[in-house]
Each structure stands twice: as C-alpha cells, then as structure tokens.
Design a protein around this motif. Sequence first.
Motif, PDB file in Angstrom:
ATOM      1  N   GLY A 226       0.825  -1.316   0.138  1.00 49.64           N
ATOM      2  CA  GLY A 226       0.086   0.134  -0.084  1.00 49.64           C
ATOM      3  C   GLY A 226       0.871   1.446   0.027  1.00 49.64           C
ATOM      4  O   GLY A 226       0.155   2.425  -0.124  1.00 49.64           O
ATOM      5  N   GLU A 227       2.221   1.031   0.082  1.00 47.61           N
ATOM      6  CA  GLU A 227       3.173   2.307   0.104  1.00 47.61           C
ATOM      7  C   GLU A 227       3.879   2.410  -1.322  1.00 47.61           C
ATOM      8  O   GLU A 227       4.513   1.398  -1.461  1.00 47.61           O
ATOM      9  CB  GLU A 227       3.850   2.279   1.476  1.00 47.61           C
ATOM     10  N   VAL A 228       4.012   3.650  -1.597  1.00 50.01           N
ATOM     11  CA  VAL A 228       4.777   3.926  -2.765  1.00 50.01           C
ATOM     12  C   VAL A 228       6.218   3.459  -2.782  1.00 50.01           C
ATOM     13  O   VAL A 228       6.763   3.860  -1.771  1.00 50.01           O
ATOM     14  CB  VAL A 228       4.361   5.140  -3.407  1.00 50.01           C
ATOM     15  N   LEU A 229       6.607   2.631  -3.767  1.00 50.51           N
ATOM     16  CA  LEU A 229       8.167   2.518  -3.833  1.00 50.51           C
ATOM     17  C   LEU A 229       8.866   3.193  -4.797  1.00 50.51           C
ATOM     18  O   LEU A 229      10.110   3.783  -4.982  1.00 50.51           O
ATOM     19  CB  LEU A 229       8.382   1.012  -4.243  1.00 50.51           C
ATOM     20  N   LYS A 230       8.047   3.462  -5.909  1.00 49.91           N
ATOM     21  CA  LYS A 230       8.579   4.634  -6.995  1.00 49.91           C
ATOM     22  C   LYS A 230       7.403   5.526  -7.627  1.00 49.91           C
ATOM     23  O   LYS A 230       6.218   4.826  -7.756  1.00 49.91           O
ATOM     24  CB  LYS A 230       9.146   3.586  -8.151  1.00 49.91           C
ATOM     25  N   SER A 319      12.720   6.877  -6.285  1.00 48.24           N
ATOM     26  CA  SER A 319      12.498   5.225  -6.062  1.00 48.24           C
ATOM     27  C   SER A 319      13.048   5.250  -4.557  1.00 48.24           C
ATOM     28  O   SER A 319      14.198   5.791  -4.363  1.00 48.24           O
ATOM     29  CB  SER A 319      13.520   4.785  -7.142  1.00 48.24           C
ATOM     30  N   ARG A 320      12.297   4.839  -3.760  1.00 50.92           N
ATOM     31  CA  ARG A 320      12.594   4.507  -2.293  1.00 50.92           C
ATOM     32  C   ARG A 320      13.184   3.282  -2.109  1.00 50.92           C
ATOM     33  O   ARG A 320      13.103   1.965  -2.853  1.00 50.92           O
ATOM     34  CB  ARG A 320      11.194   4.832  -1.652  1.00 50.92           C
ATOM     35  N   PHE A 321      13.902   3.320  -1.006  1.00 48.68           N
ATOM     36  CA  PHE A 321      14.718   1.917  -0.446  1.00 48.68           C
ATOM     37  C   PHE A 321      14.482   1.832   1.078  1.00 48.68           C
ATOM     38  O   PHE A 321      14.363   2.802   1.696  1.00 48.68           O
ATOM     39  CB  PHE A 321      16.245   1.926  -0.932  1.00 48.68           C
TER      40      PHE A 321
END
Length: 332
Positions: A226-230, A319-321
């Motif tokens: 449910g949480e955005v990665l990119k 983009s998240r990490f």
Amino acid sequence: MKNKRIKILFTSVGRRVELMQAFRKAADELNVDLTIVGADIVTDAPALQFCDETKIVCRIKDEQYIPQLLKICEQENIDGLIPTIDTDLLLLAENKNRFEAIGTKVLISAVDKVKLCRDKNYTADYFISLGLKSPLPVNTVEKYEDEIRMGTVGFPAFIKPKDGSSSIDAYKVKSIEDLRVYAEKIGDYIIQPFISGREYTIDIFCDYEGNPVYITPRERLAVRAGEVLKTRITQDDTMIAEMQALIKDFKPCGQITVQLIRDEMIGDDYYIEINPRFGGGAPLSIKAGADSAKAVIRMLSGEKLEYVAKAAKDGAVYSRFDQSVCVDEGLN
C-alpha cells in the motif's frame, strides 16, 4: 526567521524516518531552531532515532492517550502536533480545541471531514457530491450479486475494510465464491467495481484555514503493502483543477493525500480515498519542490502562505529503498 524556535510533536512516528529528515532539512535551510519530538508506544521505532526528543505513550485506544499528549504539549511548549497514521486522526480532530487552548496547533481537518475519510462508504458519496467520479460501494455480497444480475457491475471487483489503510486486507477478486471468502475474513467491508488503469496520489498541503499552498499529483509506478516505492511527479491540469474543487469544500488543515485511478479505457479519473495526514510518499513531493515541511514551519512561525502552482518538478522520478538503524548497541 533567523533563530526562531519551533517545537513539533509527531505522533506514532514508527518508520517515518524520511518525514523526520524532511523536517530537519527544512529547518536547517530556514535557519530555524526546530525541536522534533517523536511519540510512539515502543522505544525501538526507527523514526525515534531521528527525533531530538522521544516520548513513549500508551496505545491510541487507551483512555489516557489524549491526556498524555496534552501533558506533553503543555510541559514541552509544543507549537504544532502532526499525526502520521490513520487510527488517531478522528480522536485528535475531536480534541483539537483542547490542544489549541494550551497553544498547540494540531494539523488535522474538521471532525466531519475526518469521519468521511475514515469510512469508505461516505468517501465515495463525498467525491460524487463534488461532481467527481468514484466507484460506488456496497456493504454486502448479496447486494453486489443483485447489481450483477441488473448488469450494473461485474468482475473483477475490489473488497476492502470500510475503515482500512495501507492496503491491509484489500483484495481484487474475480468470482462470487472468492468474494464470499474475503467478506468472511474481513468482516466490516465494502465492495466496489474494480477500475483498471494507472494509479495516482495527489499530495495536498493547505494552511490552517484550508487555503491551498501545494497540489502535487504523482503517478504510483511501484507499490508495496500500500505504500509507494517508485513515483513520478505528474503535473496534470485536470487533476489539479479537480483537487481545487475538493479543497474549496473540504478545507484541509495541513497535509492530505488523495488517491485515484485514471481509467485506461476512457481516461476518466475515479477517486478512491482521502487520507487527511502526511502519506508515506509525501516526502517525495517535498523533495521534488513542493516543500510542505518548510510550509509547516513557516506557518507555525506566523507567516502567511501563498499558493504556489506546480511547485514540484514535473516528470521527476523518485525510487525509495530500505535502510537500517541501530536502536540497541547490545553488549560489548
């Protein structure tokens, strides 16, 4: 604003490291002496390691939760309180005046608006009342079956808790048999027609009176739990105009996020939900230029904010990490 002192309390900070970092960076660039106070129910929440002060509080359902927060705000001279999860939004909205009485501004919208956000039945009706499209929900499998027989809906369908968040217990289903299984599992649910298309989140920041400061649409290119990665900043004129209509009625206080799907066949926007808080991906819009962390600090410092059109850089992709932080050094 040189050397201005501000104290902000964030509740249920959990894993919101990126948000704490955004506020620290904003304060440094504004030359503001910001104290970030983080509250959580456990000492090892990652975001607490990025706060200047930490407060361990009881669970939100505990009757002492609001009294504890009020005591913290009074003793620490907290200027602003910012919630980060859904479960305490209504409680904070209902007690907003008590915090204001001791000088703490709570960035939460009005009670009636928070209620319609927390119950997905009301959310769809609200979007439609504004002239926006939204997939209409029903509350029982039997009602959905009736609509199938009438030819108004079909499969795939989407079932989720009526007050859910983070895509927990949210399922795309392709048959009435699966629908019954998930309905029994979830309990208090809604069923909607599944809209196939690109997903978007719109980060909105308004001042304390509900006037818009930033409106930032972004496409959800990749999502996990449910949480955005990119994400890609998408300065879409139609979405921005639709949100200006929503803001005029909703009068958000602080940050809200609105989610929608743009139908891949006809191109219409179908609005799904409103989260009246900083969403998990809000720091991405902040990094792109719609710096609502700076806006909060400026607002708490007494500045009047103006609307900035398309503040975030159009087309920017983030983009998240995952990272780790030591919360207990253990034995030597």
